[in-house]
Design an enzyme around this catalytic site. Structure first.
Site, short mmCIF file in Angstrom:
data_model
loop_
_atom_site.label_atom_id
_atom_site.label_comp_id
_atom_site.label_asym_id
_atom_site.label_seq_id
_atom_site.Cartn_x
_atom_site.Cartn_y
_atom_site.Cartn_z
N LYS A 192 9.46 -9.99 2.00
CA LYS A 192 9.76 -9.20 0.80
C LYS A 192 9.25 -7.79 0.99
CE LYS A 192 8.23 -8.06 -3.33
NZ LYS A 192 9.03 -6.83 -3.28
N GLU A 195 9.72 -2.70 -3.42
CA GLU A 195 10.93 -2.34 -4.18
C GLU A 195 11.41 -0.92 -3.83
OE1 GLU A 195 10.06 -2.49 -8.32
OE2 GLU A 195 11.88 -1.40 -8.89
N GLY A 245 -0.90 -4.89 0.76
CA GLY A 245 -0.61 -4.14 -0.46
C GLY A 245 -1.90 -3.83 -1.18
N GLY A 246 -1.78 -3.61 -2.48
CA GLY A 246 -2.93 -3.21 -3.27
C GLY A 246 -3.88 -4.39 -3.51
N GLY A 250 -3.12 -8.33 -4.42
CA GLY A 250 -3.63 -9.27 -3.41
C GLY A 250 -4.48 -10.35 -4.04
N GLU A 267 -4.21 -7.93 3.55
CA GLU A 267 -4.60 -6.59 4.02
C GLU A 267 -4.45 -5.65 2.84
OE1 GLU A 267 -5.97 -6.31 6.77
OE2 GLU A 267 -5.19 -7.89 8.08
N CYS A 301 -3.46 3.18 4.02
CA CYS A 301 -4.60 2.37 3.57
C CYS A 301 -5.89 2.84 4.23
CB CYS A 301 -4.36 0.90 3.88
SG CYS A 301 -4.04 0.59 5.63
N GLU A 402 -8.87 4.14 -4.99
CA GLU A 402 -7.91 4.53 -3.96
C GLU A 402 -6.81 5.37 -4.61
OE1 GLU A 402 -5.30 1.44 -2.43
OE2 GLU A 402 -5.59 2.25 -0.42
P1 NAD Z 1 1.54 -3.28 -4.12
O1 NAD Z 1 0.37 -4.20 -4.14
O2 NAD Z 1 2.01 -2.73 -5.41
O3 NAD Z 1 2.80 -4.03 -3.49
C1 NAD Z 1 2.80 -4.52 -2.18
C2 NAD Z 1 3.93 -5.52 -2.06
O4 NAD Z 1 3.62 -6.66 -2.85
C3 NAD Z 1 5.27 -5.04 -2.58
O5 NAD Z 1 6.31 -5.59 -1.80
C4 NAD Z 1 5.31 -5.60 -3.98
O6 NAD Z 1 6.61 -5.74 -4.49
C5 NAD Z 1 4.67 -6.95 -3.74
N1 NAD Z 1 4.04 -7.60 -4.88
C6 NAD Z 1 3.23 -7.04 -5.81
N2 NAD Z 1 2.82 -8.00 -6.67
C7 NAD Z 1 3.37 -9.16 -6.27
C8 NAD Z 1 3.32 -10.51 -6.75
N3 NAD Z 1 2.63 -10.84 -7.84
N4 NAD Z 1 4.02 -11.45 -6.10
C9 NAD Z 1 4.72 -11.13 -4.98
N5 NAD Z 1 4.81 -9.88 -4.49
C10 NAD Z 1 4.14 -8.92 -5.12
O7 NAD Z 1 1.20 -2.15 -3.07
P2 NAD Z 1 2.04 -0.84 -2.74
O8 NAD Z 1 1.90 0.12 -3.87
O9 NAD Z 1 3.42 -1.22 -2.30
O10 NAD Z 1 1.26 -0.31 -1.44
C11 NAD Z 1 0.13 0.45 -1.50
C12 NAD Z 1 -1.10 -0.42 -1.28
O11 NAD Z 1 -1.01 -1.12 -0.05
C13 NAD Z 1 -2.37 0.41 -1.18
O12 NAD Z 1 -3.37 -0.19 -1.94
C14 NAD Z 1 -2.72 0.35 0.30
O13 NAD Z 1 -4.08 0.54 0.60
C15 NAD Z 1 -2.25 -1.01 0.65
N6 NAD Z 1 -2.04 -1.13 2.09
C16 NAD Z 1 -2.95 -1.84 2.82
C17 NAD Z 1 -2.81 -1.93 4.19
C18 NAD Z 1 -3.79 -2.71 5.03
O14 NAD Z 1 -3.44 -3.06 6.16
N7 NAD Z 1 -4.99 -2.99 4.55
C19 NAD Z 1 -1.74 -1.30 4.83
C20 NAD Z 1 -0.84 -0.59 4.05
C21 NAD Z 1 -1.00 -0.51 2.68
#
Ligand code: NAD
Length: 524
Positions: A192, A195, A245-246, A250, A267, A301, A402
């Site tokens: 996935k 969006e 993701g965030g 997570g 991550e 990140c 962040e």
């Molecule tokens: P986000 O958490 O909003 O979304 C990440 C992904 O998760 C998206 O595809 C989103 O649609 C999906 N998602 C969100 N909630 C979900 C749920 N309940 N069920 C299933 N899927 C869900 O993050 P973002 O705004 O897309 O990305 C930015 C974040 O990602 C920042 O916090 C950044 O630090 C982090 N990030 C971490 C790393 C790492 O390796 N540690 C790398 C890149 C980005």
């Protein structure tokens, strides 16, 4: 489950014009139009429409996971020899290489990143597939030491369907870091993408289909997490969730996974310190700090977003940093001269600016940036000037949260203990940068600061062969390296009995009359 297979005319990736991707989800061997909302991808640099795609419905997401489960159980992929699976991964790598320029351009049009960066990300994605091909075909299973009348062997089994969920900031690289090891280990994968950035994952799906992997083994699911998130993470066939993701999302996913007792790799976010000691090579540190926070427009990140400079050199260092930050060239990612591209989305720029306003409210001084650029030719993009702030306490929201944009906070430090206390005073623990030529000091700091990755006299450098993980709220589990492959397998232990005699336990005591007394002591 009823999913109406509405076939799309654009099936062949070679026939897709320019940068447009096949606007469909792959289901049961066909391209099927998404039954969810339409989503228009807008070029962050210009505001122009790139492509409108059909997102998928929750029902289609569930159908794709059912199909992935069938592919896992019946396609024979899991039972292939490791070198045969490796050949499949190499075909995907070759497909990425053949489409390198197109993929980089799609990624730049979708994320706003510079073409220089997206070209490297695409190359790294191909490298990731090749790395895990090599890793799996050279992976050893273990004969363990004998401690009884058995030979013991520890083998690795795939998990089943892996749900890979990725963010918008480096799509193809993060997609590859999950799909490649999951496939190598014999799993099926549903991916996935975020969006806001579905296009490059959808283009990758075209390449996967052309690579001839079993149908259903990999499926890209473009859609909103509010619509398809629970359908994916709650599906009973999903055996692992690999999430980048965030931290908030997570943690929510970790709760869902805990309820089902399935493993996760998480991550998550970061607020990484960059440390400039009084003996640092100033020019090298200045360039490293600038790159660490302002490359990728801070949407990284591991961005070095909290700068700690020894008080004895603080003023001069920060003044020169600000002078250089002002000179960074802001522009579209397609311009080779651009240092800092636009932010991914207009809403994200509002969020970043909100943090800068908050910093002002917290008593911070904005030394440069803090606004969109004035240039009229940049007015239609989501641009934001590189921003440097000082005068805040490390406990302020701006220093703790962040921001994920081109915003750097600067803080002085007095000695190592003060520095370590401040650097570790955060919920995050993703990365740290240390600028000093003093080997022992670098080593001490590297070991004392809570972070999964430490860069010494460099910053934001990556290798697929080196594990990547977060401490504290920055994550759980490992991506990359051989540890990253291990995350997609489970151990099974085999005991091969060597005794030829039956086990002695629980045998009925022989009846006295059954005894052959001819050999007993009593009669001898
Ligand atoms: P986000 O958490 O909003 O979304 C990440 C992904 O998760 C998206 O595809 C989103 O649609 C999906 N998602 C969100 N909630 C979900 C749920 N309940 N069920 C299933 N899927 C869900 O993050 P973002 O705004 O897309 O990305 C930015 C974040 O990602 C920042 O916090 C950044 O630090 C982090 N990030 C971490 C790393 C790492 O390796 N540690 C790398 C890149 C980005």
């Amino acid at each position: 489950m009823t999913v109406t297979p509405e076939k799309t005319p654009e099936k062949d990736p070679e026939k897709i014009p320019d940068l447009r991707v096949v606007d469909a989800v792959r289901l049961h061997g066909d391209w099927v139009t998404g039954a969810g909302d339409l989503y228009t991808v807008v070029d962050p640099a210009t505001g122009a429409e790139v492509q409108t795609i059909h997102q998928i419905s929750a029902e289609q997401a569930r159908a794709a996971i059912d199909a992935a489960d069938t592919a896992f159980r019946t396609s024979g992929w899991r039972d292939l020899m490791p070198h045969e699976r490796a050949a499949g991964l190499r075909r995907i790598a070759d497909g990425i290489d053949r489409n390198r320029e197109r993929l980089a351009r799609i990624q730049t049009a979708n994320t706003g990143k510079t073409l220089t960066e997206t070209t490297k990300l695409v190359a790294s994605a191909a490298g990731t597939f090749r790395y895990y091909a090599a890793a799996v075909e050279s992976r050893q299973e273990a004969v363990t030491p004998r401690r009884g009348p058995w030979d013991t062997v520890s083998v690795l089994e795939p998990l089943g369907v892996v749900a890979a969920i990725t963010p918008w900031n480096s799509p193809i690289a993060s997609d590859a870091q999950k799909i490649a090891p999951a496939l190598a280990a014999g799993n099926a994968v549903v991916l996935k993408p975020a969006e806001w950035t579905p296009l490059v994952a959808m283009a990758l799906m075209e390449i996967v289909v052309a690579s001839g992997l079993p149908e259903g083994l990999v499926t890209v699911l473009p859609g909103k997490s509010a619509v398809i998130g629970d359908a994916i993470t709650g599906h009973p066939a999903v055996a692992k969730i690999s999430f980048t993701g965030g931290t908030g999302a997570g943690k929510r996913i970790a709760h869902q996974a805990a309820d089902r007792l399935i493993p996760t790799t998480l991550e998550l976010g970061g607020k990484s310190p960059t440390i400039v000691c009084e003996d640092a090579d100033v020019d090298q540190a200045l360039q490293g700090v600038l790159f660490g926070i302002f490359s990728s427009t801070g949407q990284s990140c591991i961005a070095g977003s909290r700068l700690f400079v020894h008080r004895s050199i603080y003023r001069g260092f920060v003044d020169e940093l600000v002078r250089r930050a002002r000179q960074l060239r802001i522009g579209p990612g397609t311009d080779p001269a651009t240092d800092v591209g636009p932010l991914v989305h207009a809403r994200h720029r509002d969020t970043v600016h909100g943090y800068v306003e908050r910093a002002r409210g917290e008593g911070g001084t904005v030394l440069c940036g803090g606004k969109a650029p004035d240039a009229t030719e940049l007015a239609d993009g989501n641009y934001y000037e590189p921003t440097v702030i000082e005068g805040l306490a490390n406990s302020s929201d701006t220093c703790q949260e962040e921001i994920f944009g081109p915003v750097l906070v600067c803080l002085p430090f007095d000695d190592e203990d003060d520095l370590v206390d401040q650097a570790n005073d955060t919920v995050y623990g993703l990365a740290v940068g240390i600028w000093t030529p003093a080997y022992l000091r670098a080593r001490r700091l590297a070991r004392r600061i809570d972070a999964g990755t430490v860069w010494i006299n460099t910053y934001k450098q990556f290798s697929i062969s080196t594990p990547f993980s977060g401490f504290k709220d920055s994550g759980l589990g490992v991506d990359k390296g051989l540890d990253g492959l291990a995350e997609y397998s489970k151990r099974k232990s085999l005991y091969w009995g060597l005794d030829q005699a039956p086990m002695g336990w629980g045998r009925p005591t022989p009846h006295p009359s059954d005894h052959d007394t001819s050999h007993t002591e009593e009669t001898s």
